[in-house]
Scaffold this motif. Sequence first.
Motif, short mmCIF file in Angstrom:
data_model
loop_
_atom_site.label_atom_id
_atom_site.label_comp_id
_atom_site.label_asym_id
_atom_site.label_seq_id
_atom_site.Cartn_x
_atom_site.Cartn_y
_atom_site.Cartn_z
N THR A 57 0.85 -1.19 0.00
CA THR A 57 0.00 0.00 0.00
C THR A 57 0.88 1.24 0.00
O THR A 57 1.80 1.36 0.82
N ILE A 58 0.61 2.13 -0.95
CA ILE A 58 1.32 3.40 -1.00
C ILE A 58 0.37 4.49 -0.52
O ILE A 58 -0.74 4.64 -1.04
N CYS A 59 0.80 5.22 0.48
CA CYS A 59 -0.01 6.28 1.07
C CYS A 59 0.70 7.61 0.87
O CYS A 59 1.89 7.72 1.13
N MET A 60 -0.03 8.59 0.38
CA MET A 60 0.50 9.95 0.30
C MET A 60 -0.42 10.84 1.12
O MET A 60 -1.64 10.73 1.03
N PHE A 61 0.17 11.69 1.94
CA PHE A 61 -0.65 12.65 2.68
C PHE A 61 -0.10 14.06 2.52
O PHE A 61 1.08 14.25 2.23
N LYS A 62 -1.00 14.99 2.69
CA LYS A 62 -0.65 16.41 2.53
C LYS A 62 -1.02 17.15 3.80
O LYS A 62 -2.10 16.94 4.37
N HIS A 100 7.87 13.82 -0.04
CA HIS A 100 7.70 13.80 -1.50
C HIS A 100 8.00 15.16 -2.11
O HIS A 100 8.88 15.29 -2.96
N MET A 101 7.28 16.16 -1.69
CA MET A 101 7.50 17.51 -2.20
C MET A 101 6.64 18.48 -1.40
O MET A 101 5.44 18.26 -1.24
N ALA A 112 5.07 0.46 -12.46
CA ALA A 112 5.66 1.80 -12.46
C ALA A 112 5.32 2.55 -11.17
O ALA A 112 4.23 3.10 -11.02
N LEU A 113 6.24 2.58 -10.25
CA LEU A 113 6.03 3.27 -8.97
C LEU A 113 5.84 4.76 -9.19
O LEU A 113 5.03 5.40 -8.50
N GLU A 114 6.56 5.33 -10.15
CA GLU A 114 6.44 6.77 -10.41
C GLU A 114 5.03 7.13 -10.88
O GLU A 114 4.52 8.21 -10.56
N ALA A 115 4.38 6.22 -11.63
CA ALA A 115 3.01 6.48 -12.08
C ALA A 115 2.04 6.44 -10.90
O ALA A 115 1.08 7.21 -10.86
N VAL A 116 2.29 5.55 -9.97
CA VAL A 116 1.45 5.46 -8.76
C VAL A 116 1.54 6.76 -7.97
O VAL A 116 0.53 7.33 -7.56
N LEU A 117 2.76 7.26 -7.76
CA LEU A 117 2.94 8.49 -7.00
C LEU A 117 2.32 9.69 -7.71
O LEU A 117 1.74 10.58 -7.08
N LYS A 118 2.42 9.70 -9.04
CA LYS A 118 1.83 10.80 -9.80
C LYS A 118 0.31 10.82 -9.64
O LYS A 118 -0.30 11.88 -9.48
N LYS A 119 -0.30 9.63 -9.66
CA LYS A 119 -1.75 9.53 -9.50
C LYS A 119 -2.18 10.05 -8.13
O LYS A 119 -3.17 10.79 -8.01
#
Length: 292
Positions: free
Chosen positions: A152-157, A197-198, A267-274
Amino acid sequence: MVFDGTEYVVKASNVDKKHWDTLRNLQSEEIFKDSITTTKPKYVTVNKEEERLPYQKMEFGRAKSAMFFPLYIDNVYIGYWIIESGRMHAFDHVDTTILEVVKENIISIFKIVSYQNIIESITRKDLYSDLKSSEYLYEKGRHVIDNYTTSTICMFKITNLEKTNKIVNRDTGNQMIIDICDYIKDKLSSEYIFVRHMGPKFVVAFSGIEIDGVIEFLNDLKTEVENLEVEDVIAVEENERSEKKKKVVMTHPKLNFVLTTYYKGTALEAVLKKLEEYLDAAEENESDINKI
């Protein structure tokens, strides 16, 4: 043999190291200069056992035939590949088209390795969060994640970080990042990867864990983080003489989470972009845990 900008470096060889100094200087041999200029392979051999190849400096009998291939990426010369044989005229009837295919594969591998080296060199540690940058996910992080079929890839802001920087001050925003990241790091397993991430966005890779297995954890984590009190120090006017007194108030972080499944080898980069596109398009006041 590849030129690294300052010298020729042996990238792979089954030749004894005592011959490497000779092999890394073949580009200066007259017999190979034309091959480098024309991009065509060069075949050299001896006709008598007592002879040696033009570039050999020692051990007459080590090699009696050699094929030299200059290597190019996008028409830029990067080095060369050489095949040697202990037999005279060993390559007289070799199909060079097959060797050309091998040469192209060597170039492809070099491109991949070079890209990996670039990624590793640009990975940085963030000053405030003390986390590595997202490039880390594409190198060592991927090796950990790809030990599992799915993760599971989680991104939070931090949705109120920019507002805090503008309305209060940047020092308070920086302290918010420090407090949040310190708290989350203490809650995560060593198998999970946490990077900045950024800007206000961060990524946690839950290696080998399904989305349903992290929802409850993230709900609790979100509640706990949003209850953190970040100390703000602001100046307010006290009287008509414009004398100022420092006043301490508290700010609470606000987080917006989005999760998705990563499949090994994709493609991990595509997952992060989404994930990033979702957070960037979300309403400013959205503060949820979403699955996409």
